[in-house]
Design a protein around this motif. Structure first.
Motif, PDB file in Angstrom:
ATOM      1  N   MET A   1     -15.123 -14.928 -15.983  1.00 11.70           N
ATOM      2  CA  MET A   1     -14.642 -14.232 -14.991  1.00 11.70           C
ATOM      3  C   MET A   1     -15.475 -14.429 -13.693  1.00 11.70           C
ATOM      4  O   MET A   1     -16.526 -14.519 -13.510  1.00 11.70           O
ATOM      5  CB  MET A   1     -14.877 -12.796 -15.251  1.00 11.70           C
ATOM      6  N   THR A   2     -14.668 -14.651 -12.428  1.00 11.97           N
ATOM      7  CA  THR A   2     -15.063 -14.871 -11.350  1.00 11.97           C
ATOM      8  C   THR A   2     -15.693 -13.639 -10.571  1.00 11.97           C
ATOM      9  O   THR A   2     -15.198 -12.663 -11.063  1.00 11.97           O
ATOM     10  CB  THR A   2     -14.050 -15.769 -10.533  1.00 11.97           C
ATOM     11  N   ASN A   3     -16.251 -14.052  -9.491  1.00  4.07           N
ATOM     12  CA  ASN A   3     -16.861 -12.713  -8.680  1.00  4.07           C
ATOM     13  C   ASN A   3     -15.647 -12.178  -8.143  1.00  4.07           C
ATOM     14  O   ASN A   3     -15.929 -10.752  -7.996  1.00  4.07           O
ATOM     15  CB  ASN A   3     -17.962 -13.205  -7.536  1.00  4.07           C
ATOM     16  N   ALA A   4     -14.590 -12.822  -7.647  1.00  5.39           N
ATOM     17  CA  ALA A   4     -13.589 -12.233  -7.122  1.00  5.39           C
ATOM     18  C   ALA A   4     -12.816 -11.266  -8.127  1.00  5.39           C
ATOM     19  O   ALA A   4     -12.357 -10.105  -7.493  1.00  5.39           O
ATOM     20  CB  ALA A   4     -12.609 -13.113  -6.484  1.00  5.39           C
ATOM     21  N   GLU A   5     -12.778 -11.904  -9.198  1.00  4.54           N
ATOM     22  CA  GLU A   5     -11.978 -11.043 -10.229  1.00  4.54           C
ATOM     23  C   GLU A   5     -12.781  -9.675 -10.389  1.00  4.54           C
ATOM     24  O   GLU A   5     -12.099  -8.461 -10.764  1.00  4.54           O
ATOM     25  CB  GLU A   5     -11.584 -11.803 -11.331  1.00  4.54           C
ATOM     26  N   HIS A   6     -14.188  -9.840 -10.699  1.00  2.00           N
ATOM     27  CA  HIS A   6     -14.920  -8.588 -10.953  1.00  2.00           C
ATOM     28  C   HIS A   6     -14.834  -7.706  -9.876  1.00  2.00           C
ATOM     29  O   HIS A   6     -14.517  -6.545  -9.997  1.00  2.00           O
ATOM     30  CB  HIS A   6     -16.301  -9.139 -11.079  1.00  2.00           C
ATOM     31  N   ARG A   7     -14.762  -8.150  -8.546  1.00  7.02           N
ATOM     32  CA  ARG A   7     -14.678  -7.234  -7.438  1.00  7.02           C
ATOM     33  C   ARG A   7     -13.383  -6.531  -7.391  1.00  7.02           C
ATOM     34  O   ARG A   7     -13.363  -5.255  -7.082  1.00  7.02           O
ATOM     35  CB  ARG A   7     -14.732  -8.019  -6.035  1.00  7.02           C
ATOM     36  N   HIS A   8     -12.564  -7.247  -7.742  1.00  8.42           N
ATOM     37  CA  HIS A   8     -11.098  -6.630  -7.664  1.00  8.42           C
ATOM     38  C   HIS A   8     -11.042  -5.395  -8.962  1.00  8.42           C
ATOM     39  O   HIS A   8     -10.576  -4.263  -8.692  1.00  8.42           O
ATOM     40  CB  HIS A   8      -9.999  -7.526  -8.410  1.00  8.42           C
TER      41      HIS A   8
ATOM     42  N   ALA B   1     -10.537  -3.512 -20.789  1.00  9.69           N
ATOM     43  CA  ALA B   1     -11.113  -4.870 -21.409  1.00  9.69           C
ATOM     44  C   ALA B   1     -12.459  -5.308 -20.782  1.00  9.69           C
ATOM     45  O   ALA B   1     -13.554  -5.613 -21.368  1.00  9.69           O
ATOM     46  CB  ALA B   1     -10.164  -5.992 -21.641  1.00  9.69           C
ATOM     47  N   HIS B   2     -12.540  -5.080 -19.222  1.00  9.14           N
ATOM     48  CA  HIS B   2     -13.611  -5.366 -18.517  1.00  9.14           C
ATOM     49  C   HIS B   2     -14.682  -4.473 -18.866  1.00  9.14           C
ATOM     50  O   HIS B   2     -15.975  -4.857 -19.039  1.00  9.14           O
ATOM     51  CB  HIS B   2     -13.207  -5.238 -17.062  1.00  9.14           C
ATOM     52  N   LEU B   3     -14.366  -3.104 -18.872  1.00  9.91           N
ATOM     53  CA  LEU B   3     -15.468  -2.112 -19.213  1.00  9.91           C
ATOM     54  C   LEU B   3     -16.378  -2.298 -20.588  1.00  9.91           C
ATOM     55  O   LEU B   3     -17.351  -1.871 -20.583  1.00  9.91           O
ATOM     56  CB  LEU B   3     -14.717  -0.760 -19.148  1.00  9.91           C
ATOM     57  N   LEU B   4     -15.551  -3.094 -21.491  1.00 11.04           N
ATOM     58  CA  LEU B   4     -16.303  -3.301 -22.852  1.00 11.04           C
ATOM     59  C   LEU B   4     -17.396  -4.259 -22.695  1.00 11.04           C
ATOM     60  O   LEU B   4     -18.497  -4.259 -23.445  1.00 11.04           O
ATOM     61  CB  LEU B   4     -15.241  -3.785 -23.921  1.00 11.04           C
ATOM     62  N   THR B   5     -17.528  -5.034 -21.622  1.00 11.40           N
ATOM     63  CA  THR B   5     -18.354  -6.091 -21.329  1.00 11.40           C
ATOM     64  C   THR B   5     -19.377  -5.783 -20.215  1.00 11.40           C
ATOM     65  O   THR B   5     -20.174  -6.529 -19.973  1.00 11.40           O
ATOM     66  CB  THR B   5     -17.860  -7.435 -21.226  1.00 11.40           C
ATOM     67  N   CYS B   6     -19.143  -4.885 -19.381  1.00 12.80           N
ATOM     68  CA  CYS B   6     -19.673  -4.738 -18.135  1.00 12.80           C
ATOM     69  C   CYS B   6     -20.157  -3.261 -17.932  1.00 12.80           C
ATOM     70  O   CYS B   6     -19.507  -2.437 -17.731  1.00 12.80           O
ATOM     71  CB  CYS B   6     -18.753  -5.010 -16.846  1.00 12.80           C
ATOM     72  N   ALA B   7     -21.621  -3.084 -18.174  1.00 13.97           N
ATOM     73  CA  ALA B   7     -22.474  -1.992 -18.256  1.00 13.97           C
ATOM     74  C   ALA B   7     -22.428  -1.423 -16.681  1.00 13.97           C
ATOM     75  O   ALA B   7     -22.263   0.063 -16.536  1.00 13.97           O
ATOM     76  CB  ALA B   7     -23.697  -2.072 -18.670  1.00 13.97           C
ATOM     77  N   ASP B   8     -22.322  -2.181 -15.667  1.00 17.86           N
ATOM     78  CA  ASP B   8     -22.349  -1.670 -14.297  1.00 17.86           C
ATOM     79  C   ASP B   8     -21.257  -1.078 -14.036  1.00 17.86           C
ATOM     80  O   ASP B   8     -21.187  -0.021 -13.392  1.00 17.86           O
ATOM     81  CB  ASP B   8     -22.676  -2.776 -13.297  1.00 17.86           C
ATOM     82  N   CYS B   9     -19.959  -1.538 -14.471  1.00 15.59           N
ATOM     83  CA  CYS B   9     -18.648  -0.874 -14.151  1.00 15.59           C
ATOM     84  C   CYS B   9     -18.616   0.223 -15.029  1.00 15.59           C
ATOM     85  O   CYS B   9     -17.974   1.442 -14.614  1.00 15.59           O
ATOM     86  CB  CYS B   9     -17.505  -2.043 -14.411  1.00 15.59           C
TER      87      CYS B   9
END
Length: 86
Positions: free
Chosen positions: A1-8, A29-37
């Protein structure tokens, strides 16, 4: 995942409850792998709960429901707003 995709995806967290199905699937799906989000989403939920508790009971209603009359919606701290032509 790019930084731009993460920011979006991070920006979508503020609107999580209103997301359409494809956006929600992507965010989930992103929340499964990103504790910060996950922490950010929890913070948004906490702020929303605090805001809802601060509203007068009559100001909280189901989406799309309008009060029966202007006096039904009036309570301390609530301003009535009318549309042009009303």
């Amino acid at each position: 995942m790019t930084n731009a995709e993460h920011r979006h995806l991070r920006l979508l967290l503020a609107h999580y409850r209103e997301l359409d199905d494809p956006a929600r699937v992507a965010v989930d799906a992103h929340l499964l792998t990103c504790a910060d989000c996950r922490l950010a989403l929890a913070a948004y939920a906490e702020h929303e709960a605090l805001l809802l508790r601060s509203l007068p009971a009559r100001a909280i209603s189901a989406p799309g429901r309008r009060p029966a009359s202007p006096t039904d919606a009036a309570s301390p701290g609530c301003a009535l707003v009318s549309s042009p032509g009303q």
